[in-house]
Design an enzyme around this catalytic site. Structure first.
Site, PDB file in Angstrom:
ATOM      1  N   CYS A  95      84.789  20.285  56.868  1.00 46.64           N
ATOM      2  CA  CYS A  95      84.376  21.269  58.153  1.00 46.64           C
ATOM      3  C   CYS A  95      84.883  20.840  59.309  1.00 46.64           C
ATOM      4  O   CYS A  95      84.798  20.983  60.593  1.00 46.64           O
ATOM      5  CB  CYS A  95      83.211  22.094  58.141  1.00 46.64           C
ATOM      6  SG  CYS A  95      83.071  23.514  56.634  1.00 46.64           S
ATOM      7  N   ASN A 129      82.686  31.704  59.144  1.00 49.48           N
ATOM      8  CA  ASN A 129      82.698  29.481  59.023  1.00 49.48           C
ATOM      9  C   ASN A 129      84.287  29.641  58.295  1.00 49.48           C
ATOM     10  O   ASN A 129      84.176  30.194  57.055  1.00 49.48           O
ATOM     11  CB  ASN A 129      81.587  29.036  57.527  1.00 49.48           C
ATOM     12  CG  ASN A 129      82.005  27.326  57.780  1.00 49.48           C
ATOM     13  OD1 ASN A 129      83.325  27.302  58.405  1.00 49.48           O
ATOM     14  ND2 ASN A 129      80.451  26.917  57.139  1.00 49.48           N
ATOM     15  N   HIS A 185      81.031  23.688  65.867  1.00 51.38           N
ATOM     16  CA  HIS A 185      81.979  24.102  64.551  1.00 51.38           C
ATOM     17  C   HIS A 185      80.774  24.966  64.506  1.00 51.38           C
ATOM     18  O   HIS A 185      80.030  25.520  64.240  1.00 51.38           O
ATOM     19  CB  HIS A 185      81.632  23.317  63.080  1.00 51.38           C
ATOM     20  CG  HIS A 185      81.864  23.748  61.875  1.00 51.38           C
ATOM     21  ND1 HIS A 185      82.555  23.944  61.017  1.00 51.38           N
ATOM     22  CD2 HIS A 185      80.884  23.993  60.571  1.00 51.38           C
ATOM     23  CE1 HIS A 185      82.742  25.148  60.035  1.00 51.38           C
ATOM     24  NE2 HIS A 185      81.620  24.299  59.347  1.00 51.38           N
TER      25      HIS A 185
END
Length: 334
Positions: free
Chosen positions: A113, A281, A251
């Site tokens: 990520c 996500n 993020h």
């Protein structure tokens, strides 16, 4: 020599999956998912919507956003992904060919990520050193390809997407500072245990260890700690303070994490730009698609100072401080 942002685009798969739809096949509910994560919807790829395909579409969108773009000018392509089309070779050369960019430098990096922030720091260094003049940076992941569809702790969290940014050398400078870090001691917190060289001799049957696993509570605490650290570092490196920040683009993992970072920077809630509710996500794609969404909406304007920050498997973390370019960028999501 400065580094200028000249293009931005994103690609989202067609299939929309709501919390209500997931609650029909998993022991969960819209309320449970929303209150714990802030996610309401996500998009899932079909079989032909691979990482390379989503990257290609995001690249096309970014190229279209560049005024008088010349595809042949791009000499480097970086794909940040932890879900490549194949374990070997890298996905980036394939994407470069799909985009018609020729026989350019093209490679993947994997920081999960944090991938886009890692790639942004690398892209910044390549341009400042003179090794690259114009570069396309992609964050792309098809996380549904590595998830256990029966795991209620991970499957509702992730969506698939790709985001692209085009950078060039310039007298202007839009990347004011970058910072990244890692700690391999905690690799077990975010991982796919099987499938690599550690487990090659054990893959003689179906294993649950081929799926993505995450230790949610520990990840939550470390994400907050390291993203705060990263934000502080890029502000110190640039000689700026919290008061200079116009927007935070974190993020998009969890709204509770985002709220904590917003308070840490003394920002208002509307200064923390999000795409989490709509896309979930999306791993390495989450920062560029959030930027593209808010540039398209007119939220981000020239001169705005934007902190982007992420945390991911490895464990890895990082941040960058951007000053948005003066020229208008017509970002699009396709």
């Amino acid at each position: 020599m400065g580094v200028k942002i000249i293009g931005l685009g994103a690609s989202i798969p067609l299939k929309l999956v709501t919390n209500e739809e997931l609650s029909k096949v998993l022991d969960t509910s819209d309320e449970w998912i929303t209150t714990r994560t802030g996610i309401k919807r996500r998009h899932h790829s079909s079989l032909n919507e691979t990482t390379s395909y989503l990257s290609y579409k995001a690249g096309i969108a970014a190229l279209k956003s560049v005024t008088q773009a010349d595809d042949s000018d791009i000499d480097t392509l970086i794909v940040a992904t932890s879900t490549p089309d194949r374990r070997c070779p890298a996905t980036a050369p394939k994407v470069a060919t799909m985009l018609g960019l020729g026989k350019i430098r093209a490679f993947d990096i994997n920081a999960v990520c944090t991938g886009f922030v890692y790639a942004l720091e690398l892209a910044d260094a390549l341009i400042r050193s003179g090794k690259s003049r114009r570069l396309m940076l992609l964050g792309a992941d098809v996380f549904t390809s590595i998830l256990d569809k029966q795991d209620r702790t991970t499957y509702p969290l992730f969506g698939d997407a790709a985001g692209a940014m085009i950078l060039t050398n310039s007298d202007d400078d839009n990347i004011l500072s970058t910072y990244t870090g890692s700690d391999g001691e905690y690799e077990h917190l975010i991982t796919i245990p099987d499938g690599g060289t550690e487990s090659a001799l054990r893959l003689d049957g179906v294993s649950k260890n081929i799926f993505f696993k995450m230790a949610g509570k520990e990840v939550f605490l470390k994400a907050i700690s390291h993203m705060k650290e990263s934000v502080s570092e890029v502000l110190n490196l640039s000689g700026l303070t919290k008061e200079d920040v116009d927007y935070l683009v974190p993020h998009q993992a969890n709204k509770r994490i985002i709220d904590t970072l917003t308070q840490f920077l003394d920002l208002n809630e509307d200064q923390a730009l999000m795409s989490l509710e709509e896309y979930g996500n999306t791993s390495a794609a989450s920062i560029p698609i959030t930027l593209a969404r808010h540039v398209k909406a007119g939220t981000i304007n020239s001169g705005n100072k934007i902190v982007v920050t992420a945390f991911g498997g490895g464990i890895t973390w990082g941040a960058a401080l951007l000053r948005w370019p003066d020229e208008k960028i017509n970002a699009d999501l396709i």
